[in-house]
Design a protein around this motif. Sequence first.
Motif, PDB file in Angstrom:
ATOM      1  N   THR A 156       0.834  -1.194   0.000  1.00 40.88           N
ATOM      2  CA  THR A 156       0.000   0.000   0.000  1.00 40.88           C
ATOM      3  C   THR A 156       0.870   1.245   0.000  1.00 40.88           C
ATOM      4  N   GLU A 157       0.486   2.204  -0.872  1.00 36.43           N
ATOM      5  CA  GLU A 157       1.152   3.497  -0.888  1.00 36.43           C
ATOM      6  C   GLU A 157       0.271   4.502  -0.136  1.00 36.43           C
ATOM      7  N   LEU A 158       0.827   5.144   0.887  1.00 33.36           N
ATOM      8  CA  LEU A 158       0.109   6.155   1.666  1.00 33.36           C
ATOM      9  C   LEU A 158       0.561   7.532   1.187  1.00 33.36           C
ATOM     10  N   ARG A 159      -0.426   8.377   0.805  1.00 30.96           N
ATOM     11  CA  ARG A 159      -0.112   9.705   0.293  1.00 30.96           C
ATOM     12  C   ARG A 159      -0.724  10.774   1.200  1.00 30.96           C
ATOM     13  N   ARG A 160       0.025  11.898   1.330  1.00 32.16           N
ATOM     14  CA  ARG A 160      -0.399  13.027   2.162  1.00 32.16           C
ATOM     15  C   ARG A 160      -0.695  14.215   1.243  1.00 32.16           C
ATOM     16  N   HIS A 161      -1.936  14.747   1.348  1.00 31.02           N
ATOM     17  CA  HIS A 161      -2.378  15.849   0.508  1.00 31.02           C
ATOM     18  C   HIS A 161      -2.527  17.103   1.365  1.00 31.02           C
ATOM     19  N   THR A 162      -1.830  18.176   0.990  1.00 33.16           N
ATOM     20  CA  THR A 162      -1.924  19.462   1.683  1.00 33.16           C
ATOM     21  C   THR A 162      -2.183  20.550   0.658  1.00 33.16           C
ATOM     22  N   ALA A 163      -2.444  21.754   1.170  1.00 29.43           N
ATOM     23  CA  ALA A 163      -2.679  22.872   0.264  1.00 29.43           C
ATOM     24  C   ALA A 163      -1.459  23.134  -0.595  1.00 29.43           C
ATOM     25  N   ALA A 164      -0.268  22.906  -0.032  1.00 26.07           N
ATOM     26  CA  ALA A 164       0.965  23.111  -0.808  1.00 26.07           C
ATOM     27  C   ALA A 164       1.171  21.999  -1.819  1.00 26.07           C
TER      28      ALA A 164
END
Length: 730
Positions: A156-164
């Motif tokens: 599993t690939e875990l991705r972090r999404h932010t405004a930047a």
Amino acid sequence: MPQARFRRGRLSIAVATVLAVTLGAGALAVPAFAEPGGGGVVAGVAGGDAELVRYPEGGALAGAGVSGFLTHDADDTSTFRRYADGVGRVFGYGAELRSTRATDFVVVWEPGKVTQHDLGTDAVMEVAVGEAAGEPRYAGSAGDAVFTTLADGAGTELRRHTAAHPGGTVVAGLPAGAVGVEVEAATPEHASVMFAQGGERKWGVLDLAVGTVTGVRAYALGDKAVSSTRTAWVEGEEVNLPPRVYVSDRGTGAVQQVPGITEPTFGSFHVGLVGDWVVYGQSGGMAQSRSGVHYPLTAYSFAAKSSVKLLDHAFQVTAGHDGSLYVRGGVVGQGEGLYRVTDPGGGAKPQVVKVATTGAPTEIVAAAVTVPGAVLDLDRNDHFGFRFRLSRETRDVTLAVRHVRTGKTTTVEALSSDTDVRLSWGTYAWSEAPRNGDYTWQLTATPDNGIGPAAVLTGAFKVVRAAQPHDFNDNGSPDLLTRDGSGRLWRHDLLYRAGDERSHQGEARALIGSGWSVYDRIEAAGNLGGSAVGDLLARDKAGVLWLYQGNGSGNFATRVKVGGGWHVYDKITAGSDLTGDGRSDALATDTSGALWLYPGTGDAKAPFTVRKRIGGGWAAYNDITATGDLAGGPAGDLVARDKAGVLWLYLGKGDGTFAPRTRIGSGWNAYSTLIGAGDTDGDGRPDLIGIGAGHNPPMLYKGTGEWKSPFRSGVLMHLDTDITRASLVL
């Protein structure tokens, strides 16, 4: 939802008016029942709850951040409210509140996308998600980020999404082979991450800055909490045993168990971390009827080896952005709402400050909706309905009504747990008729779950009725007196139930005393001596007449000598006002057949004036009975039974004499004794009781108020067999 999912915010300037009082020495005084364990006090607010914003009644706490708090409301929406002024902003149901140390974010998961709202700038970030193979799935949110996962055969690939970086960056620290990844907010710098690895469920702490996962351990079905220095979790909720709360030092990995938790859980056991304290307790106590469970929210310090109660109960516990905890719960004496818990450090006990209020009390509060006024006339209504309004439901509600003079108390219990409590008191509701006089009442509503003290309401009233000639215990119902073969005199209380058409025994028969065989004639006399209850005349075998004045408790005062020479009379009756002056009089027939009137004085020391001859010819009758006013005339009346069993009515003129007799009917020789017992059924008209001779049953003849036919057909009475078998009935 697990406690670690939500982050917390600091209070606004308006909430700075809260009195933050450290628990322990020097705390503000509150009632003893509101004092938390360990001697601490939960702080109130300057000006009371009026200074606080409103917390929605029934809203579930879904997060508390820097500038406000989020609730899941009953209308399937989520609302963010500002601490400063309570102004709300509505989002879709199931929204999540996430915070950094400076900014709040609301995250809404909808089909096909996750939307993050920056509440500081109103900026919006959308992340596409789906459920089909190859589509990113929503894994959770923490801090300023939304997390998604993308699974393939390798893991599993875990991705972090932010405004930047709205497209997401890969979190490299996820353990190899992790699947089914879920992320929950913990602190502004950390998140809890749950996953499966090698067929085993696990969880650990995700460092949001560097993407590392540490402290991995087996996943337990219980609440979890993370702080900058510790982790805490609950185990054992899947069995009917006391839950186990563990705390791990994130630096050393050392694990300790919180001691003293002995009550079984039924799920949703809270755990939280605030400074050097671990916080725990059973959730949902206000909605439970189960006692003996650890509902109080408690803080324990491993350093001090001691615990302190923070709140009397908690619905939800969630972590703040600054190491504090926010609790939707309540404190006795402080009420329901949102509370903030902080650690002042230095070994001091946690501080608890109320942030928002529902306006509802934590303890049960009772308000009287309908209670008796100062005077309750039971001649007009033979019962009274109490009605109370409770602040919450409980099955344990009792009403105790106490007769002041005798101390006799009757208690009735509510049969349901409704907040609208209705309880009936009086003849209608009891097997005994209430006595006249002063009463006190007390309502007690005890919480089923043990949260808070019992609610207690008290009051007083007076019961009044018209005096009854045969009422010796002052309860409005007639009494019959019997003498057994040993000379003991007994009182038998009668109770008539409206709608039942029967007269029954009321209170259990009571022994008046012994030695009554010295009398050859005993008559109920009505109120001769000025008391509120009936008196008794007794003639001894020497012809001396004695007055026993009723004391209102069913017995009599010491006898007073009326006079001698009464042996010349073969029939005596009393208890009716024949002269219209409001006082009971007596009648007697001598052996020559003359009828004599003894006008009453109302003075127990000299109850009669000089006798007056009414007329002759009364030797034709074997029983005479003063009945009271049968037909609405100026005074009391008289019935007389001749030797053939015919009953005759003599209407009183009001001067001690009578109108010509009227034939009532025949067959009355079926009774050994006729008793003018007064009003037995509460309709305001005198009645007549016939005690059967031989095997004939006792009968009640209710008054009609009509002189031509003064009694209705007889109704069978259900009386104690001792009445019909006694040597004397009065």
